[in-house]
Design an enzyme around this catalytic site. Structure first.
Site, PDB file in Angstrom:
ATOM      1  N   ASP A  81       0.686  -1.242  -0.002  1.00  0.00           N
ATOM      2  CA  ASP A  81       0.112  -0.088   0.075  1.00  0.00           C
ATOM      3  C   ASP A  81       0.726   1.241   0.032  1.00  0.00           C
ATOM      4  O   ASP A  81       1.934   1.134   0.367  1.00  0.00           O
ATOM      5  CB  ASP A  81      -0.920   0.045   1.033  1.00  0.00           C
ATOM      6  N   ILE A 147      -2.001   1.106   4.881  1.00  0.00           N
ATOM      7  CA  ILE A 147      -1.385   2.305   5.574  1.00  0.00           C
ATOM      8  C   ILE A 147      -2.228   3.543   5.113  1.00  0.00           C
ATOM      9  O   ILE A 147      -2.698   3.578   4.280  1.00  0.00           O
ATOM     10  CB  ILE A 147       0.212   2.527   5.117  1.00  0.00           C
ATOM     11  N   ASN A 197      -7.271  -5.674   6.661  1.00  0.00           N
ATOM     12  CA  ASN A 197      -6.645  -5.534   5.021  1.00  0.00           C
ATOM     13  C   ASN A 197      -6.076  -4.082   5.160  1.00  0.00           C
ATOM     14  O   ASN A 197      -4.908  -3.813   4.921  1.00  0.00           O
ATOM     15  CB  ASN A 197      -7.604  -6.057   3.929  1.00  0.00           C
ATOM     16  N   ASP A 198      -6.983  -3.039   5.307  1.00  0.00           N
ATOM     17  CA  ASP A 198      -6.692  -1.734   4.881  1.00  0.00           C
ATOM     18  C   ASP A 198      -7.131  -0.910   6.171  1.00  0.00           C
ATOM     19  O   ASP A 198      -8.303  -1.300   6.684  1.00  0.00           O
ATOM     20  CB  ASP A 198      -7.058  -1.430   3.556  1.00  0.00           C
ATOM     21  N   ASN A 255     -11.721  -5.099   0.874  1.00  0.00           N
ATOM     22  CA  ASN A 255     -10.224  -5.015   0.634  1.00  0.00           C
ATOM     23  C   ASN A 255      -9.761  -3.444   1.008  1.00  0.00           C
ATOM     24  O   ASN A 255      -9.632  -3.033   2.196  1.00  0.00           O
ATOM     25  CB  ASN A 255      -9.944  -5.457  -0.547  1.00  0.00           C
ATOM     26  N   ASP A 300      -7.935  -3.272  -5.906  1.00  0.00           N
ATOM     27  CA  ASP A 300      -7.326  -3.643  -4.417  1.00  0.00           C
ATOM     28  C   ASP A 300      -7.313  -2.640  -3.546  1.00  0.00           C
ATOM     29  O   ASP A 300      -8.390  -2.042  -3.193  1.00  0.00           O
ATOM     30  CB  ASP A 300      -6.081  -4.328  -4.743  1.00  0.00           C
TER      31      ASP A 300
END
Ligand SMILES: *[C@@H]1O[C@H](CO)[C@@H](O)[C@H](O)[C@H]1NC(C)=O
Ligand SMILES: *[C@@H]1O[C@H](CO)[C@@H](O)[C@H](O)[C@H]1NC(C)=O
Ligand SMILES: *[C@@H]1O[C@H](CO)[C@@H](O)[C@H](O)[C@H]1NC(C)=O
Length: 364
Positions: A81, A147, A197-198, A255, A300
């Site tokens: 990321d 991030i 995930n994020d 995601n 993504d």
């Protein structure tokens, strides 16, 4: 014995089927059973075909290089990321944890180390540098994923998803832009962090994050994905209250997550469905779904241009190639940087219209 013989006799005594009420009932049940079997078979076949279709065997990638693209070397060990600050400095996570893939992972992934790199878009020809993480930070238990950065006048707070050996965490760090270093502040863990995930920061002390599924074990996760169980979710974490709350309770592999520059909208991608869902952030941080953007590719992470508000999506264009790539990193997989053009909300109608896709692909 007698009973069996009796039944045999009854059957042989009523020659054409469906004459007595009894055999009419039997006929009905047989028909009903056959219809059920037929419908189930059709549904299973449809499901299998849709999974095969989503692997993209029918797709072909062509190279488009609209702008001037350049391969930035030194970040090819599992970079996941990127977050770009207003002044053009970009923080990039590296060393993603692929061990949940077990033997399906290229073994060289085991040598990756968790790092955060810095790239300066104001010096596009320069290389990345590693950002040192100072303080009592356990570098050996760092496998970063998503991030996000919260920028204020005096403080730049960095949130990084960390797949620690024994539990999921979000690390909070402070970026020192003068001497280019990160100061570790604290780790956040929460029972609602299952398969994070994020993350997207919405304050210096609060953020949303996605759980891309429920099971962490390889085979169970495979079944969860294959059967398309919507067991992912989106959580809002309030640092003052010290706990998370579910704001989207069901999702098929949510995601990437990001926000519009004014903070009004939250975007969540789903690579398995091929969509980005637009939510409106409510006063209590609940998320109200507004629109689902269908992309015909697997988005993504989401990058939002801080001036125009445009979304830029990093996409896995051809599913089966991505799977082969995870098994052997020398196998190339087509990737796509994609920007769906959004019109701003029209009049009072609270919708963002999806006008067209500009397929700005940068395959390198
Ligand atoms: C960046 O790294 C590449 C490959 O390691 C090297 O060839 C190039 O000279 C570097 N560029 C700068 C500006 O240091
Ligand atoms: C950067 O500055 C901070 C605060 O002044 C200090 O704690 C840190 O040691 C410095 N980092 C480096 C790499 O010099
Ligand atoms: C990956 O593929 C290359 C070329 O086909 C092969 O030489 C290499 O051994 C493979 N690596 C693994 C881990 O299978």
């Amino acid at each position: 014995m007698a009973v069996v013989r009796g039944m045999t006799r009854v059957r042989s005594q009523s020659p054409p089927h469906c004459l007595s009420l009894n055999s009419q009932q039997k006929c009905f049940f047989t028909m009903f059973r056959n219809i059920l079997i037929g419908i189930s078979a059709a549904l299973i076949l449809q499901h299998i075909l849709s999974v095969i279709y989503s692997l993209g065997f029918h797709k072909r990638a062509y190279n488009h290089r609209p702008g001037s693209c350049r391969v930035v070397t030194g970040i090819d060990s599992g970079s996941e990321d990127i977050h770009v600050l207003r002044n053009g400095l970009a923080l990039i996570t590296s060393g993603i944890d692929l061990t949940p893939l077990g033997h399906l992972m290229d073994p060289s992934g085991l040598t990756w180390k968790g790092r955060i790199y810095l790239f300066d878009f104001k010096q596009p020809n320069a290389n990345v540098t590693e950002l040192p993480i100072l303080g009592s930070f356990d570098h050996s238990d760092f496998r970063p994923h998503g991030i996000s950065v919260w920028e204020e006048e005096t403080q730049t707070t960095v949130f990084v998803v960390n797949h620690k050996q024994h539990r999921e965490a979000i690390e909070v760090l402070s970026l020192n832009q003068d001497n280019k270093s990160l100061q570790y502040l604290y780790s956040i863990t929460d029972p609602l962090m299952r398969s994070v995930n994020d993350v997207v920061a919405v304050g210096s002390n609060s953020f949303y994050f996605t759980n891309d599924g429920y099971n962490n074990q390889l085979f169970k996760r495979f079944l969860e994905r294959f059967l398309k169980f919507p067991w992912g979710n989106v959580i809002y974490y309030d640092g003052d209250a010290g706990r998370g709350q579910v704001v989207v309770s069901r999702g098929l592999e949510p995601n990437g997550i990001n926000r519009s520059p004014d903070g009004r909208y939250i975007y969540v991608s789903s690579p398995i469905v091929g969509t980005v869902t637009v939510y409106e952030q409510q006063a209590d941080h609940a998320l109200q779904p507004i629109q689902v953007i269908d992309l015909s590719t697997s988005p993504d992470n989401i990058y939002v241009d801080s001036t125009s508000g445009d979304l830029w999506l990093g996409c896995h264009m051809i599913g089966y190639q991505s799977m082969l790539h995870f098994q052997n990193f020398t196998q190339p997989a087509a990737s796509q940087a994609f920007s769906p053009v959004m019109l701003m909300p029209v009049a009072y109608y609270k919708s963002i219209l999806f006008r067209q896709c500009q397929c700005k692909t940068c395959n390198v």
